[in-house]
Motif scaffolding. Structure first.
Motif, PDB file in Angstrom:
ATOM      1  N   SER A  27       1.156  -1.153   0.067  1.00 39.00           N
ATOM      2  CA  SER A  27      -0.161  -0.132   0.204  1.00 39.00           C
ATOM      3  C   SER A  27       0.892   1.266  -0.491  1.00 39.00           C
ATOM      4  CB  SER A  27      -0.782   0.069   0.740  1.00 39.00           C
ATOM      5  OG  SER A  27      -2.032  -0.822   0.624  1.00 39.00           O
ATOM      6  N   ASN A  64      -6.068  -8.281  -1.395  1.00 41.56           N
ATOM      7  CA  ASN A  64      -7.197  -8.412  -0.570  1.00 41.56           C
ATOM      8  C   ASN A  64      -8.569  -9.213  -1.389  1.00 41.56           C
ATOM      9  OD1 ASN A  64     -10.400  -7.183   0.905  1.00 41.56           O
ATOM     10  ND2 ASN A  64      -8.245  -6.969   2.474  1.00 41.56           N
ATOM     11  N   GLU A 107     -15.245  -5.547   0.523  1.00 42.86           N
ATOM     12  CA  GLU A 107     -14.225  -5.094   1.560  1.00 42.86           C
ATOM     13  C   GLU A 107     -14.353  -3.825   1.637  1.00 42.86           C
ATOM     14  OE1 GLU A 107     -12.381  -4.192   4.003  1.00 42.86           O
ATOM     15  OE2 GLU A 107     -10.642  -6.299   4.137  1.00 42.86           O
ATOM     16  N   ARG A 108     -13.471  -3.031   2.464  1.00 45.65           N
ATOM     17  CA  ARG A 108     -14.071  -1.318   2.199  1.00 45.65           C
ATOM     18  C   ARG A 108     -13.080  -0.994   0.858  1.00 45.65           C
ATOM     19  NH1 ARG A 108     -12.437   1.217   8.482  1.00 45.65           N
ATOM     20  NH2 ARG A 108     -11.629   2.636   6.396  1.00 45.65           N
ATOM     21  N   ILE A 136      -9.125   0.277   1.566  1.00 47.62           N
ATOM     22  CA  ILE A 136      -8.554  -1.229   1.241  1.00 47.62           C
ATOM     23  C   ILE A 136      -8.213  -1.972   0.509  1.00 47.62           C
ATOM     24  CG2 ILE A 136      -8.467  -2.913   3.257  1.00 47.62           C
ATOM     25  CD1 ILE A 136      -9.915  -1.819   5.666  1.00 47.62           C
ATOM     26  N   SER A 137      -8.896  -1.915  -0.292  1.00 47.79           N
ATOM     27  CA  SER A 137      -9.320  -2.589  -1.220  1.00 47.79           C
ATOM     28  C   SER A 137      -8.338  -2.048  -2.091  1.00 47.79           C
ATOM     29  CB  SER A 137     -10.847  -3.243  -2.608  1.00 47.79           C
ATOM     30  OG  SER A 137     -10.745  -4.197  -3.227  1.00 47.79           O
ATOM     31  N   SER A 185      -6.417   0.567  -1.997  1.00 48.82           N
ATOM     32  CA  SER A 185      -4.937   0.744  -1.377  1.00 48.82           C
ATOM     33  C   SER A 185      -4.163  -0.930  -1.528  1.00 48.82           C
ATOM     34  CB  SER A 185      -4.462   1.240   0.004  1.00 48.82           C
ATOM     35  OG  SER A 185      -5.338  -0.521   1.194  1.00 48.82           O
ATOM     36  N   THR A 243     -16.781   1.261   8.349  1.00 47.65           N
ATOM     37  CA  THR A 243     -16.908   0.047   7.833  1.00 47.65           C
ATOM     38  C   THR A 243     -17.210   0.226   6.576  1.00 47.65           C
ATOM     39  OG1 THR A 243     -15.416  -1.390   9.872  1.00 47.65           O
ATOM     40  CG2 THR A 243     -16.097  -2.416   8.295  1.00 47.65           C
TER      41      THR A 243
END
Length: 493
Positions: free
Chosen positions: A95, A123, A128-129, A132-133, A135, A218
């Motif tokens: 990331s 991921n 997923e968020r 996050i996914s 990044s 989230t």
């Protein structure tokens, strides 16, 4: 013509592997160490902040797995010494720029040593968020590419994607970006990175300004990911961000950078190496197996005639090694579909039959030490009929409760809320899996077949690097390898 050797190519090579705790990467690491002990060094990038934590994760989450039992038995007392010489636990994170590696001297050494990069960090959660996914699956590819461009001796960059970057396309899906091109052209590609980064940052800042709880943040970011994916034509956050990772890799890689993309579909337990049946975690089909054997799965959204494209993990790893060796030092950007749907298809109906047959013969023993009776599952072939069934199923108990519950209205209200929450949760999960249970595509593997032909005709270890799905007897594999392996390594543990 003298045949070449894959093992000879791998001798004295230095390889960086991202996502090393993942199922596929872990099997890749084991294979390299087992078949070519003269590999120079493997750098395993692990999401930690320091070397001590990285070493702990490597010991417990990789080398401590039963997957490595054959290598341990082979090396004997020499195992730990062998690992210390060959494997480096590298703290970092895709990331961040430079893959999050903070040690400047270590970074310089890596850039002068590394010849092969296996980009496997991902991921894989469907919802997923989004931050996050994005990044990891999208911008992580850019960070990996930036690092690759600094490697002075780089011979090959292999990127692991997924066959389902095609979205919900139907028919024969080619081993190129054709299935993505139309949707990508409709997106503001030139500033995609900026648009999505800004969108994520704005949403996070808005939530923090509102003093939103972590749960709200989230859930909101998960919903945003699904929303952005569907807006651009993909069914979930995972395949959308993986597709965009491929797009960025293709558009930002330099002309002389040798890279290939391997796109497996559903990856299942090992076919033969290092031993049959090893698997980590729940694969797509395994959730159905687990629910069925315990008697908790009574109905399923599924087209029984849909082809389930699955491939054993060790075959994918063999294809990865073959792709690295064959394409090394060539200005290539080949895509490989490593699956079974074209050359040895298996339908969901067959899998259902094998699973029922297995648990009829070997029933699951529940907590009361009683066998769970294997029963037929009710199948729904469309989302509309499934949704109607679920509404009826969840509304009938409520109607009964309403008739008898005249004393406590609050009690009924609590139960009503609980039932509706459960219904929404079930429908959300079904919607996430719907594209794969009703998938109407077949993955072309022309490039992969050419790779198989090259290895058969040009390399001496063809039997040691088998990735031909036509050799799989699906009934034997599922009944005698996959289900027993899943029960042993996942469900019972």
């Amino acid at each position: 013509m003298e045949l070449e050797s894959m093992l000879a190519y791998l001798r004295n090579k230095t390889i960086l592997i991202t996502g090393a705790t993942g199922f596929l990467a872990m099997v890749f690491v084991e294979k390299i160490l087992r078949v070519q002990p003269d590999v120079k060094r493997l750098y395993l990038l692990l999401r930690t902040t320091d070397a001590e934590s990285a070493a702990y994760r490597m010991k417990n989450e990789i080398l401590g797995k039963e997957l490595f039992k054959v290598l341990r038995e082979t090396r004997g007392e020499d195992f730990d010494s062998f690992i210390s010489q060959k494997v480096v636990a590298l703290p970092g994170d895709v990331s961040f720029e430079n893959l999050g590696v903070k040690d400047v001297i270590l970074m310089e050494n890596m850039c002068t040593e590394i010849q092969i990069i296996v980009s496997s960090a991902a991921n894989t959660k469907f919802d997923e968020r989004y931050d996050i996914s994005l990044s990891i699956n999208t911008f992580g590819v850019l960070h990996m590419l930036g690092f690759a461009n600094k490697c002075l001796k780089l011979e090959m960059l292999l990127h692991i994607s997924t066959a389902y970057v095609c979205g919900e396309d139907v028919g024969l899906i080619l081993e190129d970006s054709t299935s993505m091109n139309k949707r990508v052209k409709e997106m503001p590609r030139s500033d995609f990175e900026v648009v999505e980064k800004n969108l994520v940052n704005e949403k996070l800042n808005e939530l923090r300004t509102q003093d939103a709880s972590e749960e709200v943040i989230t859930n909101t970011m998960k919903d945003l990911g699904i929303e952005r994916a569907k807006l651009h034509g993909w069914p979930n956050t995972y395949v959308f961000t993986k597709a965009m990772g491929e797009v960025l890799l293709s558009h930002h890689s330099k002309n002389n950078l040798p890279f290939v993309i391997v796109r497996p579909p559903i990856v299942s337990s090992t076919y033969s190496e290092p031993f049959p049946g090893w698997v980590q975690g729940y694969r797509t089909v395994d959730s159905v197996i687990a629910g069925y054997c315990k008697g908790k799965l009574t109905c399923l959204l599924l087209d029984p005639m849909t082809v389930c494209d699955m491939i054993p993990v060790d075959m994918v790893v063999n294809s990865m090694i073959a792709a690295i060796v064959v394409n090394a030092n060539k200005s290539s950007n080949i895509i490989y579909h490593v699956g079974s749907s074209l050359r040895n298809p298996i339908k969901f109906n067959d899998i259902r039959s094998f699973v029922m047959k297995y648990f009829t013969k070997y029933p699951w023993i529940n907590k009361d030490e009683k066998p769970v009776v294997a029963r037929k599952i009710r199948i729904f072939k469309s989302m509309a009929t499934f949704h109607m069934y679920m509404k009826i199923r969840y509304s009938l108990p409520l109607k009964g409760l309403k008739l008898v519950n005249k004393v406590s209205g609050q009690c009924f209200q609590d139960i009503y809320v609980k039932y509706n929450q459960k219904l929404r949760l079930v429908m959300r999960m079904v919607e996430l899996y719907r594209p794969y249970m009703l998938f109407k595509g077949i993955f072309d593997d022309t490039n992969t077949e050419k790779l198989r032909k090259i290895t058969r005709e040009g390399y001496i270890e063809v039997q040691d690097f088998n990735f031909d799905p036509t050799c799989i007897d699906w009934e034997d594999y599922i009944m005698n390898t996959h289900i027993p392996g899943f029960l042993k390594h996942v469900l019972i543990n």
